[in-house]
Design an enzyme around this catalytic site. Structure first.
Site, mmCIF file in Angstrom:
data_model
loop_
_atom_site.group_PDB
_atom_site.id
_atom_site.type_symbol
_atom_site.label_atom_id
_atom_site.label_comp_id
_atom_site.label_asym_id
_atom_site.label_seq_id
_atom_site.Cartn_x
_atom_site.Cartn_y
_atom_site.Cartn_z
ATOM 1 N N SER A 592 0.851 -1.190 0.000
ATOM 2 C CA SER A 592 0.000 0.000 0.000
ATOM 3 C C SER A 592 0.892 1.247 0.000
ATOM 4 O O SER A 592 1.633 1.464 -0.952
ATOM 5 C CB SER A 592 -0.941 -0.026 1.202
ATOM 6 O OG SER A 592 -1.955 0.935 1.061
ATOM 7 N N ASP A 667 -9.096 -4.803 -5.926
ATOM 8 C CA ASP A 667 -8.703 -3.760 -4.974
ATOM 9 C C ASP A 667 -9.567 -2.508 -5.133
ATOM 10 O O ASP A 667 -9.490 -1.821 -6.157
ATOM 11 C CB ASP A 667 -7.226 -3.401 -5.191
ATOM 12 C CG ASP A 667 -6.630 -2.625 -4.032
ATOM 13 O OD1 ASP A 667 -7.392 -1.942 -3.326
ATOM 14 O OD2 ASP A 667 -5.407 -2.697 -3.833
ATOM 15 N N HIS A 699 -7.662 -5.273 -1.380
ATOM 16 C CA HIS A 699 -6.408 -4.557 -1.120
ATOM 17 C C HIS A 699 -5.381 -5.424 -0.401
ATOM 18 O O HIS A 699 -4.182 -5.237 -0.571
ATOM 19 C CB HIS A 699 -6.688 -3.294 -0.308
ATOM 20 C CG HIS A 699 -5.516 -2.381 -0.177
ATOM 21 N ND1 HIS A 699 -4.759 -1.981 -1.264
ATOM 22 C CD2 HIS A 699 -4.936 -1.796 0.904
ATOM 23 C CE1 HIS A 699 -3.786 -1.184 -0.862
ATOM 24 N NE2 HIS A 699 -3.869 -1.059 0.447
#
Length: 723
Positions: A592, A667, A699
């Site tokens: 991320s 995602d 995600h």
């Protein structure tokens, strides 16, 4: 003696029978090797006693001061099952004691139970050994919010709100059928600004405040679903930075008159509404109105019956951003005073205001950051909270006198404490761990300071796993002013005369902290696994990460990645100064924001890391959503230079090392477009890059597939970094 033993165990000591972690244990290990603990601990109201579940989650145990805090079973899952069967009138089975149990009073507890048709909230009386239904809602209902007296419950069916009363009568509160109109959802403003619910019952149990979100004007973003014979598309509303965002309003529904009143939150339609709090009288609602630029907050009071603005209590402005995260907390001894949390003076702390908007006093203590509120004392004159100290490393319990502002620290040992006071404030329950302490639990009598040790957990790896040595690392930020926290994990049988490859694991973004003074110093099992495979594993929290105060965070404004990378270069310099580090074989990994940082290093500092793995990476902030993205970067229209300098698309031609990008095809947070655009940029630049997609994951890659993920990452580093 015990701590010396644990320090020895933290070092590498390949005793008979010890082994390394398996790749499966990188995911399953936290449960398999969990330290001994007390589960679901709660103080019993009006009693010098607390309860917790036994180690098998089958019995509720009580520990009383009169019995020197020795455990005694008071209720089993089987006993509760029998009472449950009678209460709901059908077959029922509790495989474990309900983990959501809650003490209502000293002899009564509540718990929930769900069947295929209904979700029940029940109450069990220890004296009569009987259970009765407090409330029930359809099992398909989501985001259930029950009134304080349990006479009503609101829930969502699709995008609409229904209310069920104690007699089972259902009222349809909203009937919106337009795609993009969503009522009562906690997923409003993408759950930023501390939003964790979308409906609030008034103190008199007759009015329901709820969000009405109109995202029909927000762009649909397609997520391809691969499981069908012919792939289909699931559209989500995804407002990218600088683009049209959702429009939100707040509505009060009166259950008696069935009248709806929309609060007159005048201003631009794309502002943010948060801090939603009912006045104790039930006549007013308080709302934080935050502009889209997120630099100007107004705390407003509205009349619940008419929706009219009564007054603005106060305003808060910043040259960077204002980030409201906590609803108001009214003081129980008075209806006209409340606690407000803000970092406007440097650290998130408590401030006492009255409902006229006058600041009565700051209740902060030095540079202690309020992480979470505890309970008021029985007389309502004090409140406890967990505070962050020691440059973000420690967590302690504090109690502050609301009227004098005097603060008392109730825990002392350096480490991470999860502590709470008994209802009468006579006893302190204290559970803590540190880099040298696995898990200690004790009870302390406040007046005498007498401590009773209840648990000193043994090292769960002893005799089983060859645990790598973990050390704390203290560094200074790139500006030469700010202490930074790091950790280094050494391979087993570490030899300082040899050289080892490096795994540099990082995150670096807001609201996250990887290094804390707790057991294993915050290291994950994959970190430990990679150290056992022969890597020096290093992690550091840069400026911009959590738990260090306003100025530590705001330095990243309009230029995400710049200060963060400058600080991480301090960690890299530390490693390169060590003779045991093979600086030509260093790898970097993050997910991320950490994926953004990993990719940034691979293209902006291409001579440092030989190999990188970037999971779910942000590549260009213009593809990220409005609420988070514009807080830190402003909009692309307002900050074109910042977006250009932080974008990695025009820097792909600088890539030198081996880079694997991993992404979840579903995602909804960092949409796959980020990595696809970067792959295309690499193709155009003639740069080779590896890519792996998890077709069914969002995600994060979760469940059993996470083992596959970690194996892939480990193999990639082994292939490129092992000599």
């Amino acid at each position: 003696m015990k701590k010396l033993l644990i320090l020895f165990l933290l070092g590498s000591s390949l005793a008979y029978g010890q082994r390394n972690f398996t790749i499966e244990e990188t995911v399953l290990g936290p449960r398999q090797f969990a330290a001994q603990n007390f589960a679901r601990t709660q103080w019993v109201p009006s009693a010098d006693a607390f309860t917790h579940l036994d180690s098998k989650f089958q019995n509720l145990q009580v520990r009383e001061a009169t019995n020197n805090w020795q455990p005694k079973n008071i209720l089993s899952a089987n006993e509760l099952t029998e009472a449950l069967k009678i209460a709901i009138g059908q077959a029922a089975k509790l495989s474990n004691f309900p983990v959501d149990y809650h003490w209502v009073d000293s002899t009564t507890l509540s718990f929930s139970y769900q069947t295929l048709e209904k979700l029940y909230l029940l109450q069990y009386d220890l004296r009569t050994k009987k259970a009765n239904i407090l409330a029930e809602t359809p099992a398909a209902g989501r985001n259930v919010e029950r009134s304080n007296d349990y006479s009503k419950a609101a829930y969502l069916m699709g995008n609409n709100i229904e209310i069920i009363d104690a007699a089972g009568n259902v009222t349809q509160v909203t009937n919106d059928t337009v795609d993009g109109i969503v009522n009562g959802s906690d997923y409003t403003h993408r759950q930023e600004f501390g939003i964790n619910k979308g409906m609030w019952w008034s103190p008199d149990n007759e009015q329901l405040l709820y969000y009405r979100k109109d995202e029909s004007m927000v762009s649909n973003y397609p997520l391809v679903q691969w499981s069908d014979r012919v792939a289909t598309v699931k559209n989500i509303r995804y407002p990218m930075a600088g683009m049209k965002s959702e429009e939100v309003s707040l509505v009060v529904y009166n259950t008696r008159s069935q009248r709806k009143t929309t609060l007159k939150t005048e201003g631009p339609k794309e502002q943010y509404l948060t801090l939603c709090t009912w006045d104790p009288s039930g006549k007013f609602v308080y709302v934080g109105i935050l502009n889209r630029e997120q630099n100007h907050l107004k705390l407003n009071q509205y009349d619940a019956a008419s929706g009219v603005l009564v007054k603005t209590l106060f305003e808060e402005q910043s040259s960077s951003w204002v980030e409201p995260l906590h609803a108001l907390t009214f003081v129980p001894t008075t209806n006209d005073q409340f606690l407000y949390q803000t970092d406007k003076d440097g650290y998130n702390q408590l401030y006492l205001y009255n409902t006229a908007g006058k600041l009565i006093r700051r209740l902060g203590d030095k540079d202690v950051i309020v992480e979470s509120l505890g309970d008021f004392s029985a007389d309502g004159k004090k409140i406890s909270y967990t505070g962050i100290t020691h440059n973000g490393l420690d967590r302690h319990l504090f109690q502050v006198d609301i009227h004098s502002g005097k603060t008392q620290q109730l825990t002392s040992e350096s480490g991470t404490h999860a502590a709470s006071l008994s209802y009468n404030g006579k006893y302190l329950y204290d559970q803590y761990s540190s880099i040298t302490t696995v898990n200690d639990i004790s009870i302390r009598e406040i007046r005498s300071n007498r401590r009773t040790a209840l648990l000193e957990a043994a090292n769960p790896f002893e005799g089983k796993i060859d645990l790598p040595k973990i050390e704390a690392v203290a560094l200074i930020s790139a500006d030469g002013k700010t202490p930074l926290n790091g950790r280094i994990i050494y391979p087993p049988d570490f030899d300082a005369t040899k050289q080892y490859p490096v795994l540099y694991y990082l995150y670096g973004g807001s609201h996250a902290q990887l290094v804390q003074n707790k057991w294993l110093y915050g290291a994950g099992y994959f970190d430990l696994y990679m150290a056992q495979q022969g890597y020096v594993v290093f992690t550091m929290d840069n400026r911009g990460s959590d738990a260090r105060g306003r100025d530590f965070t705001r330095v990243t404004h309009r230029q995400l990645g710049k200060a963060e990378m400058a600080d991480q270069l301090q960690g890299i310099a530390y490693l390169e100064s060590k003779p045991f580090v093979d600086s030509k074989h260093m790898g970097i990994f993050g997910w991320s924001f950490g994926g953004f940082m990993t990719t940034s290093f691979m293209v902006q500092q291409p001579d440092i890391f030989h190999t990188g793995v970037a999971g779910g990476p942000v590549i260009d902030w213009k593809f990220y959503e409005v609420m988070y993205g514009e807080r830190y970067m402003d909009s692309p229209q307002e900050n074109p230079e910042g977006y250009a300098s932080t974008s990695l698309l025009d820097k792909a031609d600088q890539l030198k090392g081996n880079l694997m990008i991993i992404h979840g095809a579903q995602d909804p947070v960092v949409v796959q477009q980020h990595s696809m655009e970067f792959i295309q940029a690499c193709i155009k630049a003639g740069k080779q890059v590896d890519y792996f997609l998890y077709p069914t994951h969002e995600h994060n890659v979760l469940g059993k597939d996470r083992i596959h993920l970690y194996e892939k990452i480990a193999n990639y580093f082994d292939m490129h970094l092992k000599k």
